[in-house]
Design an enzyme around this catalytic site. Structure first.
Site, mmCIF file in Angstrom:
data_model
loop_
_atom_site.group_PDB
_atom_site.id
_atom_site.type_symbol
_atom_site.label_atom_id
_atom_site.label_comp_id
_atom_site.label_asym_id
_atom_site.label_seq_id
_atom_site.Cartn_x
_atom_site.Cartn_y
_atom_site.Cartn_z
ATOM 1 N N ASN A 23 1.867 9.598 4.218
ATOM 2 C CA ASN A 23 0.816 10.438 4.244
ATOM 3 C C ASN A 23 -0.155 9.823 5.396
ATOM 4 O O ASN A 23 -0.050 8.751 5.768
ATOM 5 C CB ASN A 23 -0.140 10.343 2.885
ATOM 6 C CG ASN A 23 -1.141 9.124 2.953
ATOM 7 O OD1 ASN A 23 -2.334 9.143 3.412
ATOM 8 N ND2 ASN A 23 -0.748 8.110 2.374
ATOM 9 N N ALA A 24 -1.011 10.947 6.138
ATOM 10 C CA ALA A 24 -1.999 10.324 6.884
ATOM 11 C C ALA A 24 -3.166 11.450 6.595
ATOM 12 O O ALA A 24 -3.382 12.722 7.084
ATOM 13 C CB ALA A 24 -1.553 10.663 8.454
ATOM 14 N N CYS B 130 -6.642 0.847 5.693
ATOM 15 C CA CYS B 130 -5.744 2.250 6.033
ATOM 16 C C CYS B 130 -5.228 2.221 7.409
ATOM 17 O O CYS B 130 -6.021 1.907 8.348
ATOM 18 C CB CYS B 130 -6.947 3.399 5.886
ATOM 19 S SG CYS B 130 -6.289 4.846 6.103
ATOM 20 N N LYS C 247 -9.147 -5.130 -0.356
ATOM 21 C CA LYS C 247 -7.589 -4.443 -0.239
ATOM 22 C C LYS C 247 -7.194 -4.947 1.032
ATOM 23 O O LYS C 247 -7.832 -4.361 2.331
ATOM 24 C CB LYS C 247 -7.621 -2.872 -0.379
ATOM 25 C CG LYS C 247 -6.134 -2.446 -0.555
ATOM 26 C CD LYS C 247 -6.441 -0.927 -1.232
ATOM 27 C CE LYS C 247 -5.006 -0.261 -1.379
ATOM 28 N NZ LYS C 247 -5.070 1.063 -1.794
ATOM 29 N N GLY D 281 -0.267 4.371 -7.693
ATOM 30 C CA GLY D 281 -0.683 5.488 -7.123
ATOM 31 C C GLY D 281 0.708 6.864 -6.943
ATOM 32 O O GLY D 281 0.542 7.472 -7.741
ATOM 33 N N SER D 282 1.380 6.423 -5.986
ATOM 34 C CA SER D 282 2.452 7.444 -5.647
ATOM 35 C C SER D 282 3.446 7.577 -6.965
ATOM 36 O O SER D 282 3.766 8.886 -7.181
ATOM 37 C CB SER D 282 3.589 6.968 -4.652
ATOM 38 O OG SER D 282 2.937 6.561 -3.667
HETATM 39 C C1 LIG Z 1 -2.535 10.382 -0.598
HETATM 40 C C2 LIG Z 1 -2.987 8.995 -0.726
HETATM 41 C C3 LIG Z 1 -3.928 8.495 -0.449
HETATM 42 C C4 LIG Z 1 -4.661 7.257 -0.412
HETATM 43 N N1 LIG Z 1 -5.876 7.142 0.051
HETATM 44 C C5 LIG Z 1 -6.452 5.830 0.017
HETATM 45 C C6 LIG Z 1 -7.669 5.551 0.274
HETATM 46 O O1 LIG Z 1 -8.557 6.470 0.477
HETATM 47 N N2 LIG Z 1 -8.121 4.183 0.131
HETATM 48 C C7 LIG Z 1 -7.091 3.349 0.020
HETATM 49 O O2 LIG Z 1 -7.548 1.982 0.077
HETATM 50 N N3 LIG Z 1 -5.834 3.359 -0.290
HETATM 51 C C8 LIG Z 1 -5.465 4.888 0.018
HETATM 52 N N4 LIG Z 1 -4.106 4.845 -0.361
HETATM 53 C C9 LIG Z 1 -3.152 3.860 -0.511
HETATM 54 C C10 LIG Z 1 -2.908 3.578 -1.846
HETATM 55 O O3 LIG Z 1 -4.035 3.231 -2.818
HETATM 56 C C11 LIG Z 1 -1.939 2.491 -2.195
HETATM 57 O O4 LIG Z 1 -2.459 1.226 -1.492
HETATM 58 C C12 LIG Z 1 -0.424 2.920 -1.569
HETATM 59 O O5 LIG Z 1 -0.440 4.285 -2.077
HETATM 60 C C13 LIG Z 1 0.505 1.900 -2.277
HETATM 61 O O6 LIG Z 1 0.596 2.108 -3.862
HETATM 62 P P1 LIG Z 1 1.741 3.091 -4.363
HETATM 63 O O7 LIG Z 1 3.053 2.925 -3.739
HETATM 64 O O8 LIG Z 1 1.402 2.865 -5.646
HETATM 65 O O9 LIG Z 1 1.317 4.555 -4.120
HETATM 66 C C14 LIG Z 1 -3.727 6.556 -0.301
HETATM 67 C C15 LIG Z 1 -2.461 6.704 -0.660
HETATM 68 C C16 LIG Z 1 -1.947 8.090 -0.745
HETATM 69 C C17 LIG Z 1 -0.483 8.313 -1.079
#
Ligand SMILES: Cc1cc2nc3c(=O)[nH]c(=O)nc-3n(C[C@H](O)[C@H](O)[C@H](O)COP(=O)(O)O)c2cc1C
Ligand code: FES
Lengths: 295, 255
Positions: free
Chosen positions: A72-73, A127, A161, A261-262
């Site tokens: 994602n971006a 980020c 974070k 998250g994912s």
């Molecule tokens: C769609 C999406 C949006 C995200 N937005 C943020 C965000 O606003 N702030 C942040 O600190 N991390 C953001 N992340 C990162 C997640 O919080 C997390 O650190 C990362 O996805 C790894 O965890 P996961 O593998 O369980 O998703 C985002 C991730 C995804 C997929």
């Protein structure tokens, strides 16, 4: 498999209903959506990252599912101060407000809006795809310390974070600890990209983005392990967690809790699914396994 | 998690439906059910949600930057498609379909597969009616235009009130401008049959797959992209529907 005793959970000053927390930016854009994740079993929730001014985010495509992860971006879309009323119905709940900014003062300004509402703050210093924000400052220990000090001054729980896209995550963790962080969250997404072969161009609107999901679990695990050696405040493991076994493994590396998250992509009730398997009356206390792989 | 990279398709044919609406027919087809949508990638511009008008086409009205680019494509141009996404319509028994403007797009495959008995099609003016000729062969078609240049002079709700025995239908499938859909939901609710209504909602979308949260609706936090886009009337009657929506930054705006 080993199970945990369902006990009181408190991490870095935030009381949680279980060890499974919704990660920032995933279904965390509205109060209603955060409430839904609570109803579906999240022991605590982190909001979408909120910044000093409203942002629409990057042009699409913003997110693409891959085999074993998501890329994602998003570009930190957020309503800024207009997010405050979203949290009205969640008062008293374990809601941690994620903050981003370009300077320590901007972090402090955003934190001040949520001072009486948030159970704690999480600083997004990580980020990987927003110019001048997130990882752009999160790889600089002096900046990490200054931003953390600014937010920690509110006297509320302050989680920081971290990005995995650095040479030595331990030194960044120590800078946050010195700035007054009450816990570290590791990790944000791992820098990545994909190219459309047919169109001969990067597929994300922003060209580059970050990977999350099962693909990055071993990377996140290693970061948590390194931070456990380098720092003495609690660590929250994040990155690819999608099962009770992943949760246990993160805890053995040194995590006191996990963020997810994912994994909501395959199962929006993933928190409940994991909790059902993770806890049992004859489980071990979490303290017994946190960091046990360092012995 | 499966690989969901955009499928690149070539535009084979561009059909002018009205002065502002065009159908883009692709060189490949997708396994759709009526009401499914896709995320359309216009390279270098943006990615936007769009209903399928058939397994191998989308039908687009020019409203913003991405749709302006789409409506100016010519045969041979290539775009990316992710999908099909969403739940789609699940009609049973006697079916009434009601569409306003390009809201006809997701309902059209339903008529093509023979599911629709009566179709109320509305538009601002006669020349903006989309798929009217095809629908008159497939259904009992009733037309309404705001300016009276074709069919009933007024809104689709006027046709409902004067010519339709609502209770005789088991499913009422609806897509169009939100205030039009709200007017229809109010009528179904007054008749005590909100649960027979299936409404295809529009909300700003970034991911299309239930992860980013940009399309969620209050107060249940349902994702329009994943839990919808089709909701029954009783699911949305006490919701933000008809009152407000959120923009790209997540700020509320009136609909
Ligand atoms: C769609 C999406 C949006 C995200 N937005 C943020 C965000 O606003 N702030 C942040 O600190 N991390 C953001 N992340 C990162 C997640 O919080 C997390 O650190 C990362 O996805 C790894 O965890 P996961 O593998 O369980 O998703 C985002 C991730 C995804 C997929
Ligand atoms: S568009 Fe991302 S959750 Fe619906």
């Amino acid at each position: 498999m080993i199970t945990l005793l369902k006990d009181q959970v408190s991490v870095g000053g935030v009381d949680l209903d279980n060890h499974l927390i919704l990660a920032a930016g995933v279904l965390g854009t509205t109060g209603a959506s955060l409430s839904r994740m609570r109803r579906q079993g999240a022991g605590g929730v982190v909001t979408k990252s909120i910044g000093p001014v409203p942002k629409e985010g990057h042009a699409g495509p913003c997110l693409i599912p891959l085999a074993g992860g998501l890329i994602n971006a998003m570009g930190l879309p957020n309503p800024s101060r207009n997010f405050v009323p979203e949290l009205e119905t969640l008062s008293g709940e374990p809601v941690v407000v994620s903050i981003f900014g370009g300077t320590p003062a901007e972090f402090g300004e955003v934190a001040s809006w949520f001072e009486g509402i948030a159970a704690g703050f999480e600083l997004n210093l990580s980020c990987p795809h927003a110019e001048g924000y997130g990882a752009a400052i999160g790889s600089n220990p002096a900046m990490v310390r200054a931003c953390t000090e600014e937010v920690a001054a509110f006297g509320r729980p302050t989680w920081v974070k971290l990005t995995p896209n650095v040479t030595d995550i331990g030194s960044i963790g120590r800078a946050a600890e010195e700035g007054g962080a009450t816990a570290l969250v590791a990790i944000n997404t791992v820098r990545a990209m994909r190219i459309s072969i047919d169109l001969r161009r990067p597929v994300l609107g922003n060209r580059f983005g970050g990977i999350s999901g099962p693909m990055i679990f071993p990377i996140a695990l290693r970061c948590v392990y390194d931070l456990y050696e380098a720092c003495s405040i609690p660590i929250i493991g994040c990155g690819g967690v999608s099962s009770a076994a992943d949760t246990i493994e993160m805890m053995m590396a040194g995590a006191s809790a996990v963020q997810i998250g994912s994994a909501v992509y395959d199962d929006s009730s993933v928190f409940k699914t994991i909790a059902d398997e993770l806890y049992s009356p004859d489980g071990v206390p979490a303290a017994e396994i946190v960091g046990c792989a360092h012995a | 998690m499966r690989d969901g990279m955009p499928v690149v398709v070539t535009v084979r044919e561009v059909i002018d439906e009205t002065p502002t609406v065009k159908t883009l027919r692709f060189d490949s087809e997708f396994a759709i059910r009526p009401g499914h949508f896709c995320m359309v990638w216009v390279p270098g511009i943006d990615e936007v949600p769009m209903g399928f008008s058939s397994p191998g086409s989308i039908t687009v009205q020019k409203v913003g930057e991405a749709t302006a680019a789409l409506t100016s494509l010519t045969p041979g141009d290539r775009i990316g498609i992710r999908g099909p996404f969403g739940n789609g319509f699940t009609p049973n028994g006697r079916v009434l379909a009601i569409a306003g403007g390009v809201g006809v797009v997701p309902l059209y495959p339903l008529a093509v597969n023979g599911s629709v008995d009566t179709f109320i099609l509305g538009a601002r003016t006669g020349t903006e009616l989309v798929f009217a000729r095809e629908l008159s062969d497939l259904t009992d078609l009733k037309i309404a235009t705001d300016d009276g240049t074709a069919g009933y002079h007024g809104f689709v709700t006027g046709v409902m009130d004067s010519e339709i025995d609502l209770l005789s239908y088991d499913t009422i499938c609806v897509c169009g401008p939100e205030m039009m859909m709200k007017g229809i939901l109010d009528r179904l609710s007054d008749a005590g049959i909100a649960d027979r209504g299936q409404f295809s909602l529009h909300r700003y979308m970034k991911c299309g797959v239930g992860v980013c949260g940009s399309c969620t609706i209050d107060p249940e936090g349902l994702c329009v992209c994943r839990d919808g886009p089709v909701f029954t009337g009783d699911q949305i009657i006490n919701s933000e529907f008809g009152t407000y929506a959120r923009d790209a930054s997540g700020q509320r705006k009136r609909v």
